[in-house]
Design a protein around this motif. Structure first.
Motif, PDB file in Angstrom:
ATOM      1  N   LEU A   1       0.827  -1.199   0.000  1.00 39.32           N
ATOM      2  CA  LEU A   1       0.000   0.000   0.000  1.00 39.32           C
ATOM      3  C   LEU A   1       0.864   1.252   0.000  1.00 39.32           C
ATOM      4  O   LEU A   1       1.989   1.248   0.498  1.00 39.32           O
ATOM      5  CB  LEU A   1      -0.910   0.008   1.234  1.00 39.32           C
ATOM      6  N   PRO A   2       0.340   2.361  -0.541  1.00 37.66           N
ATOM      7  CA  PRO A   2       1.103   3.611  -0.520  1.00 37.66           C
ATOM      8  C   PRO A   2       1.282   4.126   0.899  1.00 37.66           C
ATOM      9  O   PRO A   2       0.492   3.817   1.793  1.00 37.66           O
ATOM     10  CB  PRO A   2       0.247   4.561  -1.363  1.00 37.66           C
ATOM     11  N   THR A   3       2.321   4.929   1.106  1.00 37.23           N
ATOM     12  CA  THR A   3       2.582   5.489   2.431  1.00 37.23           C
ATOM     13  C   THR A   3       1.779   6.760   2.672  1.00 37.23           C
ATOM     14  O   THR A   3       1.600   7.181   3.819  1.00 37.23           O
ATOM     15  CB  THR A   3       4.073   5.795   2.619  1.00 37.23           C
ATOM     16  N   THR A   4       1.306   7.387   1.593  1.00 35.94           N
ATOM     17  CA  THR A   4       0.494   8.598   1.692  1.00 35.94           C
ATOM     18  C   THR A   4      -0.711   8.448   0.767  1.00 35.94           C
ATOM     19  O   THR A   4      -0.848   7.455   0.067  1.00 35.94           O
ATOM     20  CB  THR A   4       1.303   9.847   1.308  1.00 35.94           C
ATOM     21  N   GLY A   5      -1.570   9.470   0.745  1.00 34.74           N
ATOM     22  CA  GLY A   5      -2.739   9.427  -0.118  1.00 34.74           C
ATOM     23  C   GLY A   5      -3.937   8.842   0.603  1.00 34.74           C
ATOM     24  O   GLY A   5      -3.980   8.771   1.834  1.00 34.74           O
ATOM     25  N   LEU A   6      -4.924   8.404  -0.181  1.00 30.39           N
ATOM     26  CA  LEU A   6      -6.175   7.897   0.361  1.00 30.39           C
ATOM     27  C   LEU A   6      -6.288   6.394   0.133  1.00 30.39           C
ATOM     28  O   LEU A   6      -6.187   5.922  -1.001  1.00 30.39           O
ATOM     29  CB  LEU A   6      -7.364   8.611  -0.297  1.00 30.39           C
ATOM     30  N   ILE A   7      -6.503   5.660   1.225  1.00 31.55           N
ATOM     31  CA  ILE A   7      -6.692   4.216   1.195  1.00 31.55           C
ATOM     32  C   ILE A   7      -8.071   3.926   1.773  1.00 31.55           C
ATOM     33  O   ILE A   7      -8.446   4.475   2.806  1.00 31.55           O
ATOM     34  CB  ILE A   7      -5.624   3.491   2.050  1.00 31.55           C
ATOM     35  N   ALA A   8      -8.838   3.070   1.110  1.00 32.24           N
ATOM     36  CA  ALA A   8     -10.148   2.665   1.635  1.00 32.24           C
ATOM     37  C   ALA A   8     -10.148   1.165   1.898  1.00 32.24           C
ATOM     38  O   ALA A   8      -9.637   0.380   1.095  1.00 32.24           O
ATOM     39  CB  ALA A   8     -11.261   3.025   0.660  1.00 32.24           C
ATOM     40  N   ASP A   9     -10.732   0.792   3.021  1.00 33.42           N
ATOM     41  CA  ASP A   9     -10.942  -0.616   3.382  1.00 33.42           C
ATOM     42  C   ASP A   9     -12.438  -0.871   3.308  1.00 33.42           C
ATOM     43  O   ASP A   9     -13.199  -0.295   4.101  1.00 33.42           O
ATOM     44  CB  ASP A   9     -10.412  -0.882   4.793  1.00 33.42           C
ATOM     45  N   ILE A  10     -12.872  -1.695   2.366  1.00 34.43           N
ATOM     46  CA  ILE A  10     -14.308  -1.914   2.205  1.00 34.43           C
ATOM     47  C   ILE A  10     -14.743  -3.153   3.004  1.00 34.43           C
ATOM     48  O   ILE A  10     -14.025  -4.136   3.092  1.00 34.43           O
ATOM     49  CB  ILE A  10     -14.727  -2.004   0.729  1.00 34.43           C
ATOM     50  N   GLY A  11     -15.933  -3.062   3.599  1.00 33.68           N
ATOM     51  CA  GLY A  11     -16.408  -4.122   4.476  1.00 33.68           C
ATOM     52  C   GLY A  11     -15.508  -4.255   5.685  1.00 33.68           C
ATOM     53  O   GLY A  11     -15.125  -5.354   6.083  1.00 33.68           O
ATOM     54  N   SER A  12     -15.186  -3.137   6.312  1.00 27.86           N
ATOM     55  CA  SER A  12     -14.128  -3.093   7.319  1.00 27.86           C
ATOM     56  C   SER A  12     -14.419  -3.954   8.543  1.00 27.86           C
ATOM     57  O   SER A  12     -13.503  -4.479   9.170  1.00 27.86           O
ATOM     58  CB  SER A  12     -13.873  -1.648   7.736  1.00 27.86           C
ATOM     59  N   GLY A  13     -15.689  -4.090   8.910  1.00 27.74           N
ATOM     60  CA  GLY A  13     -16.051  -5.016   9.986  1.00 27.74           C
ATOM     61  C   GLY A  13     -15.384  -4.710  11.306  1.00 27.74           C
ATOM     62  O   GLY A  13     -15.576  -3.654  11.908  1.00 27.74           O
ATOM     63  N   ALA A  14     -14.550  -5.625  11.760  1.00 27.41           N
ATOM     64  CA  ALA A  14     -13.835  -5.452  13.027  1.00 27.41           C
ATOM     65  C   ALA A  14     -12.679  -4.473  12.919  1.00 27.41           C
ATOM     66  O   ALA A  14     -12.054  -4.126  13.917  1.00 27.41           O
ATOM     67  CB  ALA A  14     -13.321  -6.810  13.499  1.00 27.41           C
ATOM     68  N   GLY A  15     -12.370  -4.031  11.682  1.00 26.68           N
ATOM     69  CA  GLY A  15     -11.223  -3.159  11.460  1.00 26.68           C
ATOM     70  C   GLY A  15     -10.034  -3.899  10.899  1.00 26.68           C
ATOM     71  O   GLY A  15      -8.893  -3.444  10.993  1.00 26.68           O
TER      72      GLY A  15
ATOM     73  N   ARG B   1     -10.737  -7.633   3.062  1.00 23.39           N
ATOM     74  CA  ARG B   1     -10.357  -8.955   3.577  1.00 23.39           C
ATOM     75  C   ARG B   1     -11.620  -9.787   3.727  1.00 23.39           C
ATOM     76  O   ARG B   1     -12.546  -9.391   4.432  1.00 23.39           O
ATOM     77  CB  ARG B   1      -9.633  -8.797   4.920  1.00 23.39           C
ATOM     78  N   ALA B   2     -11.664 -10.911   3.036  1.00 28.11           N
ATOM     79  CA  ALA B   2     -12.769 -11.867   3.170  1.00 28.11           C
ATOM     80  C   ALA B   2     -14.128 -11.226   2.910  1.00 28.11           C
ATOM     81  O   ALA B   2     -15.066 -11.413   3.684  1.00 28.11           O
ATOM     82  CB  ALA B   2     -12.745 -12.520   4.556  1.00 28.11           C
ATOM     83  N   VAL B   3     -14.238 -10.474   1.812  1.00 24.56           N
ATOM     84  CA  VAL B   3     -15.482  -9.782   1.505  1.00 24.56           C
ATOM     85  C   VAL B   3     -16.307 -10.512   0.452  1.00 24.56           C
ATOM     86  O   VAL B   3     -17.506 -10.717   0.629  1.00 24.56           O
ATOM     87  CB  VAL B   3     -15.206  -8.328   1.060  1.00 24.56           C
ATOM     88  N   ALA B   4     -15.676 -10.919  -0.666  1.00 26.25           N
ATOM     89  CA  ALA B   4     -16.444 -11.498  -1.775  1.00 26.25           C
ATOM     90  C   ALA B   4     -15.488 -12.156  -2.754  1.00 26.25           C
ATOM     91  O   ALA B   4     -14.268 -11.978  -2.687  1.00 26.25           O
ATOM     92  CB  ALA B   4     -17.251 -10.419  -2.488  1.00 26.25           C
ATOM     93  N   ALA B   5     -16.059 -12.912  -3.692  1.00 28.10           N
ATOM     94  CA  ALA B   5     -15.272 -13.474  -4.790  1.00 28.10           C
ATOM     95  C   ALA B   5     -14.707 -12.338  -5.639  1.00 28.10           C
ATOM     96  O   ALA B   5     -15.231 -11.216  -5.643  1.00 28.10           O
ATOM     97  CB  ALA B   5     -16.132 -14.402  -5.645  1.00 28.10           C
TER      98      ALA B   5
END
Length: 220
Positions: free
Chosen positions: A69-83, A145-149
């Protein structure tokens, strides 16, 4: 060499190893692991069999994606759940802005509590499904992580990725079987050929499978 003493126990990982691996992020990640161990099962975030394997099965598994992952910029975690992996990413990438996208209110409440407790000022929680944010913002990287096919995951993720950005996701070892069914949607969304990467963390801990897909320039 580390050994697993019983089927559901954690490999023998010392705190010294963990502190060295996580560096400056260790206090926050350690606190996150403690909260998951104390509250995760009660709050429906992890199963009872997972409590004894917080570090190897969840924290280190999540951390395996961070080097890609990049060290800066915008990162999104989809279906974050427990984090997982979003909270771990936020702790390890303090210069990046991290969106945690999660539709369930109770999980968003958990994420908000954790972000405050860990003093993760780079976290923003977005309640909703990933597709609800298509067109709302563009990310340098989108993970999950573990979201979908892979075919469905591409439909959810790639519209959130800027041209030249990357979809970098944690998948199971059999992800190769998901590549061919995903090719049509990858072509439509200008996704590159998936790169399947074996991502290690600490000796004795099972490696993690990471899939990287670039959203090619010319994507709209």
């Amino acid at each position: 060499m580390h050994e697993v003493s019983e089927e559901n126990s954690e490999p023998e990982i010392s705190r010294e190893q963990l502190a060295e691996y996580f560096g400056d992020a260790f206090p926050a990640v350690d606190r996150f692991a403690e909260r998951l161990r104390d509250e995760g099962e009660l709050r429906g975030l992890i199963g009872p069999r997972e409590v004894s394997r917080i570090w190897d099965r969840h924290i280190l598994n999540s951390a395996a994606v961070v080097p890609f992952l990049p060290t800066t910029g915008l990162i999104a975690d989809i279906g974050s759940g427990a984090g997982l992996p979003g909270v771990v990413i936020a702790a390890m990438r303090p210069e990046a802005e991290v969106y945690l996208i999660e539709p369930m209110e109770r999980r968003c409440a958990w994420l908000a509590e954790v972000a405050e407790d860990l003093d993760l000022s780079n976290v923003e929680i977005k309640r909703g499904r990933a597709e609800e944010y298509h067109g709302a913002f563009e990310c340098d990287a989108v993970t999950s992580r573990a979201v979908a096919a892979l075919d469905k995951l591409a439909r959810l993720s790639l519209p959130l990725v800027r041209a030249g950005g990357e979809m970098i996701v944690l998948k199971g070892r059999n992800v190769g079987r998901e590549v061919e069914p995903a090719r049509k949607v990858l072509r439509r969304l200008k996704g590159s050929e998936p790169e399947i990467i074996d991502a290690p963390t600490l000796p004795g801990v099972e490696t993690t499978t990471v899939v990287r897909i670039v959203r090619q320039t010319g994507a709209r």
